[in-house]
Write a protein that holds these residues in place. Sequence first.
Motif, PDB file in Angstrom:
ATOM      1  N   LEU A 148      16.860   7.858  58.972  1.00 59.55           N
ATOM      2  CA  LEU A 148      17.129   7.064  59.888  1.00 59.55           C
ATOM      3  C   LEU A 148      15.509   5.733  60.482  1.00 59.55           C
ATOM      4  O   LEU A 148      15.207   4.694  60.325  1.00 59.55           O
ATOM      5  CB  LEU A 148      17.139   7.613  61.927  1.00 59.55           C
ATOM      6  CG  LEU A 148      18.762   7.765  62.395  1.00 59.55           C
ATOM      7  CD1 LEU A 148      18.141   8.434  63.526  1.00 59.55           C
ATOM      8  CD2 LEU A 148      19.570   7.254  61.840  1.00 59.55           C
ATOM      9  N   GLU A 149      14.794   6.711  59.899  1.00 57.24           N
ATOM     10  CA  GLU A 149      13.457   6.042  59.376  1.00 57.24           C
ATOM     11  C   GLU A 149      13.363   4.990  58.722  1.00 57.24           C
ATOM     12  O   GLU A 149      12.577   3.846  59.061  1.00 57.24           O
ATOM     13  CB  GLU A 149      12.226   6.302  59.490  1.00 57.24           C
ATOM     14  CG  GLU A 149      11.750   7.794  59.891  1.00 57.24           C
ATOM     15  CD  GLU A 149      10.970   8.502  59.850  1.00 57.24           C
ATOM     16  OE1 GLU A 149      10.050   8.759  58.500  1.00 57.24           O
ATOM     17  OE2 GLU A 149      10.422  10.112  60.430  1.00 57.24           O
ATOM     18  N   LYS A 150      13.543   5.610  57.168  1.00 59.19           N
ATOM     19  CA  LYS A 150      14.020   4.240  56.311  1.00 59.19           C
ATOM     20  C   LYS A 150      14.591   3.801  56.259  1.00 59.19           C
ATOM     21  O   LYS A 150      14.400   1.676  56.161  1.00 59.19           O
ATOM     22  CB  LYS A 150      14.851   4.999  55.167  1.00 59.19           C
ATOM     23  CG  LYS A 150      14.896   4.215  53.670  1.00 59.19           C
ATOM     24  CD  LYS A 150      14.710   4.418  52.794  1.00 59.19           C
ATOM     25  CE  LYS A 150      14.327   3.737  51.205  1.00 59.19           C
ATOM     26  NZ  LYS A 150      14.826   4.591  50.231  1.00 59.19           N
ATOM     27  N   VAL A 151      16.369   3.235  57.113  1.00 57.70           N
ATOM     28  CA  VAL A 151      16.891   2.267  57.975  1.00 57.70           C
ATOM     29  C   VAL A 151      15.766   1.294  58.961  1.00 57.70           C
ATOM     30  O   VAL A 151      16.467  -0.026  58.158  1.00 57.70           O
ATOM     31  CB  VAL A 151      18.179   2.483  58.285  1.00 57.70           C
ATOM     32  CG1 VAL A 151      18.930   1.977  58.330  1.00 57.70           C
ATOM     33  CG2 VAL A 151      19.130   3.625  57.615  1.00 57.70           C
ATOM     34  N   ASP A 152      15.253   2.422  59.660  1.00 57.11           N
ATOM     35  CA  ASP A 152      14.470   1.072  60.828  1.00 57.11           C
ATOM     36  C   ASP A 152      13.459   0.112  60.021  1.00 57.11           C
ATOM     37  O   ASP A 152      13.596  -0.977  60.448  1.00 57.11           O
ATOM     38  CB  ASP A 152      14.202   2.031  61.737  1.00 57.11           C
ATOM     39  CG  ASP A 152      14.552   2.992  62.482  1.00 57.11           C
ATOM     40  OD1 ASP A 152      16.377   2.601  62.830  1.00 57.11           O
ATOM     41  OD2 ASP A 152      14.765   3.873  63.626  1.00 57.11           O
ATOM     42  N   LYS A 153      12.986   1.235  59.239  1.00 58.38           N
ATOM     43  CA  LYS A 153      11.891  -0.025  58.482  1.00 58.38           C
ATOM     44  C   LYS A 153      12.833  -0.745  57.488  1.00 58.38           C
ATOM     45  O   LYS A 153      12.181  -2.325  57.747  1.00 58.38           O
ATOM     46  CB  LYS A 153      11.203   0.978  57.324  1.00 58.38           C
ATOM     47  CG  LYS A 153      10.187  -0.302  56.577  1.00 58.38           C
ATOM     48  CD  LYS A 153      10.233   0.598  55.031  1.00 58.38           C
ATOM     49  CE  LYS A 153       8.150   0.367  54.348  1.00 58.38           C
ATOM     50  NZ  LYS A 153       8.514   1.018  52.985  1.00 58.38           N
ATOM     51  N   ARG A 154      13.627  -0.980  57.209  1.00 58.58           N
ATOM     52  CA  ARG A 154      14.380  -2.585  56.617  1.00 58.58           C
ATOM     53  C   ARG A 154      14.792  -3.049  57.550  1.00 58.58           C
ATOM     54  O   ARG A 154      14.719  -4.074  57.707  1.00 58.58           O
ATOM     55  CB  ARG A 154      15.466  -1.824  55.902  1.00 58.58           C
ATOM     56  CG  ARG A 154      16.386  -2.587  55.044  1.00 58.58           C
ATOM     57  CD  ARG A 154      15.532  -3.655  54.042  1.00 58.58           C
ATOM     58  NE  ARG A 154      16.212  -4.776  53.687  1.00 58.58           N
ATOM     59  CZ  ARG A 154      16.166  -5.789  53.673  1.00 58.58           C
ATOM     60  NH1 ARG A 154      14.752  -5.934  53.191  1.00 58.58           N
ATOM     61  NH2 ARG A 154      16.261  -6.870  52.805  1.00 58.58           N
ATOM     62  N   LEU A 155      15.226  -2.669  58.913  1.00 58.02           N
ATOM     63  CA  LEU A 155      15.487  -3.691  60.392  1.00 58.02           C
ATOM     64  C   LEU A 155      14.341  -3.922  60.375  1.00 58.02           C
ATOM     65  O   LEU A 155      14.794  -5.740  60.823  1.00 58.02           O
ATOM     66  CB  LEU A 155      16.243  -2.590  61.213  1.00 58.02           C
ATOM     67  CG  LEU A 155      17.440  -2.278  61.192  1.00 58.02           C
ATOM     68  CD1 LEU A 155      17.836  -1.376  62.260  1.00 58.02           C
ATOM     69  CD2 LEU A 155      18.733  -4.115  61.728  1.00 58.02           C
ATOM     70  N   ALA A 156      13.326  -3.822  60.966  1.00 54.63           N
ATOM     71  CA  ALA A 156      12.228  -4.021  61.236  1.00 54.63           C
ATOM     72  C   ALA A 156      11.844  -5.628  59.926  1.00 54.63           C
ATOM     73  O   ALA A 156      11.583  -6.221  60.418  1.00 54.63           O
ATOM     74  CB  ALA A 156      11.210  -3.497  61.144  1.00 54.63           C
ATOM     75  N   GLU A 157      11.911  -5.093  58.714  1.00 53.70           N
ATOM     76  CA  GLU A 157      12.005  -5.619  57.661  1.00 53.70           C
ATOM     77  C   GLU A 157      12.619  -7.603  58.123  1.00 53.70           C
ATOM     78  O   GLU A 157      12.102  -8.608  57.361  1.00 53.70           O
ATOM     79  CB  GLU A 157      12.286  -5.605  56.146  1.00 53.70           C
ATOM     80  CG  GLU A 157      10.474  -4.497  56.223  1.00 53.70           C
ATOM     81  CD  GLU A 157      10.921  -3.963  54.125  1.00 53.70           C
ATOM     82  OE1 GLU A 157      10.235  -2.834  53.649  1.00 53.70           O
ATOM     83  OE2 GLU A 157      11.984  -3.443  53.890  1.00 53.70           O
ATOM     84  N   LEU A 158      13.680  -7.066  58.150  1.00 55.74           N
ATOM     85  CA  LEU A 158      14.289  -8.102  58.376  1.00 55.74           C
ATOM     86  C   LEU A 158      14.847  -8.929  59.591  1.00 55.74           C
ATOM     87  O   LEU A 158      14.805  -9.426  60.605  1.00 55.74           O
ATOM     88  CB  LEU A 158      16.075  -7.506  58.266  1.00 55.74           C
ATOM     89  CG  LEU A 158      16.560  -7.679  56.495  1.00 55.74           C
ATOM     90  CD1 LEU A 158      17.982  -7.354  57.034  1.00 55.74           C
ATOM     91  CD2 LEU A 158      15.710  -8.643  56.120  1.00 55.74           C
TER      92      LEU A 158
END
Length: 205
Positions: A186-196
């Motif tokens: 989830l942390e990795k997906v959340d990081k990608r979400l934040a980047e976008l």
Amino acid sequence: MAIQSVKSSLEYAQELQVSMQNNPLKQDNTSKEDRESSIKDAASKVDAKSLMMSYTMQFQLNISVTSQTNFGAQSGLFGSGSSALNDPLRLGNILSNLDLSSIGYTGKPLTELTQQEAADLISEDGFFGIAKTSERIADFVIAGAGDDIEKLKAGREGILRGYEQAQKAWGGDLPDISEETLQKALEKVDKRLAELGGNVLEQNA
């Protein structure tokens, strides 16, 4: 009603695909004008928004199944924390029904592993260890979603659903290794979400 709308859009899309496959220049009993009209008619009935929603839902389902497979295998190898582990027949049935080839596992069947082989698979560098499993789950979401924030959100939800489904299959809480794996994915997906520019806080609510 929403489900009906999605279904109708998919049916129209299939009609459009069939119509497109019939080359308007091909000589048969149907005139070129009739074939072109058939294509236009099918295309006009495709609801793009509903069709995109159906693709997103299918993506989420795929993530859910992938997530459940990863967590299910990991839990079985760890060997504690669920009622299924007290029932050898049920344990074997759950493990043998996991489609491990779909997540890239090509080793021995899990039911045939020695204790040491199982321990190696869930070790720090093992195929079902926290690092590789969380990366595999998160990367599947990120690669499939691309730059689509809504798909990323749907994929994140799919991870959570897969985890819940694995819990139901095992009849109890999953071991700590799976909980840690879930959080890292989830942390990795959340990081990608934040980047976008996606709202990570909204996802954690």
